[in-house]
Design an enzyme around this catalytic site. Structure first.
Site, PDB file in Angstrom:
ATOM      1  N   HIS A  50       0.869  -1.177   0.000  1.00  0.00           N
ATOM      2  CA  HIS A  50       0.000   0.000   0.000  1.00  0.00           C
ATOM      3  C   HIS A  50       0.902   1.223   0.000  1.00  0.00           C
ATOM      4  CE1 HIS A  50      -3.850   2.128   0.815  1.00  0.00           C
ATOM      5  NE2 HIS A  50      -3.026   3.029   1.326  1.00  0.00           N
ATOM      6  N   CYS A  51       0.884   1.955  -1.097  1.00  0.00           N
ATOM      7  CA  CYS A  51       1.822   3.067  -1.275  1.00  0.00           C
ATOM      8  C   CYS A  51       1.327   4.299  -0.518  1.00  0.00           C
ATOM      9  CB  CYS A  51       1.991   3.387  -2.759  1.00  0.00           C
ATOM     10  SG  CYS A  51       3.216   4.679  -3.069  1.00  0.00           S
ATOM     11  N   PRO A  52       2.113   4.824   0.409  1.00  0.00           N
ATOM     12  CA  PRO A  52       1.677   6.013   1.153  1.00  0.00           C
ATOM     13  C   PRO A  52       1.785   7.301   0.349  1.00  0.00           C
ATOM     14  CG  PRO A  52       3.875   5.376   1.847  1.00  0.00           C
ATOM     15  CD  PRO A  52       3.418   4.327   0.880  1.00  0.00           C
TER      16      PRO A  52
END
Length: 331
Positions: free
Chosen positions: A150-152
């Site tokens: 999950h890319c911040p």
């Protein structure tokens, strides 16, 4: 009633379900705003110097990479990464604790793929056996096919159906930052023109900032280039799922073939259709059938309906199944 009203994840839907993002969707907007702000400063100082010198090649190269980078940022932030809808019923009461404990704690399934035994774990949150290489995202609260991370920075998961967009975003952003960094360094090193001191100071500050940005995104790009060529995901690398490369049954051996598989996964079919609307709500409506992109044309009635139909028909004939169209697709 729209299908998204039954959605059990933490995602956000926009534009009638055509755009799906994570719950932290605003992070993608912040990243795009940062790129736009830095680009405006690049245009105002170092590139403005090249225009005054009638050297248009750096301006043209930077102008090509900028919209490409923004496009792929929007693509990866608004594309379905491969979400798997939850299989828990909306109408269950879970009153029987003993039965509920048995249902939510089943033993994992063991399957074989290319001679390797794989364990399919049961997700108690989504009430399903996760397919191989899938994992549950705690931020989106859903399982994702071929979950990478999950890319911040984009506010969305990266998985089976949007990994190609993520890789292209890294490639285009690195090209954009390298071009901007080279332009700033060239502008600072040119001290022959008088009256350029303030502009050169700004270019120097931009060069220092871009150096740290490149240190991060170049390393990230190199890491994902390694993952892409070896046929593994970030999640598998962190968990050391395959201690040695030859143990991975999903790699094809050739870096080019591994890239081809990722490209084909981009066109894989989604596990749900957000454009479906419910035209007739009934008590025995099963939302999972709609979420799995199955069009319901018939359904069994309640017990009372079955008894009434059976008593009203001649002997020797079974009960009639009432037809009840439940869903219709938006054009």
């Amino acid at each position: 009633m729209k299908l998204v009203d039954f959605w059990q994840g933490k995602n956000k839907f926009f534009c009638k379900g055509n755009i799906i993002t994570g719950p932290d969707w605003y992070k993608g907007i912040l990243t795009g705003s940062f790129i736009t702000l830095i680009s405006c400063l690049i245009y105002a100082f170092p590139l403005n110097y090249y225009v005054s010198q009638k050297t248009y090649a750096p301006v043209a190269i930077f102008t090509i990479f900028l919209p490409i980078s923004i496009y792929y940022l929007c693509a990866v932030a608004t594309h379905d990464p491969g979400y798997i809808p939850k299989q828990s019923s909306l109408f269950t009461t879970k009153a029987n604790d003993a039965l509920n404990e048995y249902i939510t704690s089943p033993k994992p399934l063991i399957i074989q793929h290319k001679g390797t035994l794989l364990k399919m774990k049961f997700c108690k949150t989504c009430m399903l056996f996760r397919p191989p290489r899938s994992s549950h995202c705690s931020i989106c609260d859903l399982c994702v096919e071929e979950f990478d991370h999950h890319c911040p920075w984009i506010g969305n998961c990266v998985g089976k159906r949007n990994y190609v967009y993520f890789f292209k975003f890294l490639l285009s952003t690195n090209s954009l930052a390298l071009t901007a960094f080279a332009c700033c360094i060239a502008h600072v090193s040119n001290s022959n023109n008088l009256g350029e001191e303030k502009s050169q100071i700004v270019s120097l500050i931009l060069a220092v900032l871009l150096f740290f940005v490149l240190f991060f995104i170049c390393g990230l790009f190199g890491f994902h280039l390694y993952l892409l060529f070896t046929g593994i995901t970030t999640n598998e690398k962190i968990k050391q799922t395959w201690p040695q490369r030859e143990f991975n049954p999903y790699t094809l051996g050739s870096p080019l073939q591994n890239c081809g598989v990722k490209y084909k996964n981009r066109k894989s079919k989604p596990q749900f259709d957000p454009k479906v609307v419910i035209s007739n709500y009934t008590e025995d409506f099963n939302p999972n059938l709609v979420l799995r992109n199955v069009k319901v044309v018939k359904t069994f009635g309640t017990a009372e309906d079955t008894l009434d139909n059976k008593s009203s028909r001649p002997s020797g004939m079974g009960p009639r199944l009432p037809q009840s169209p439940l869903v219709s697709e938006n054009p």
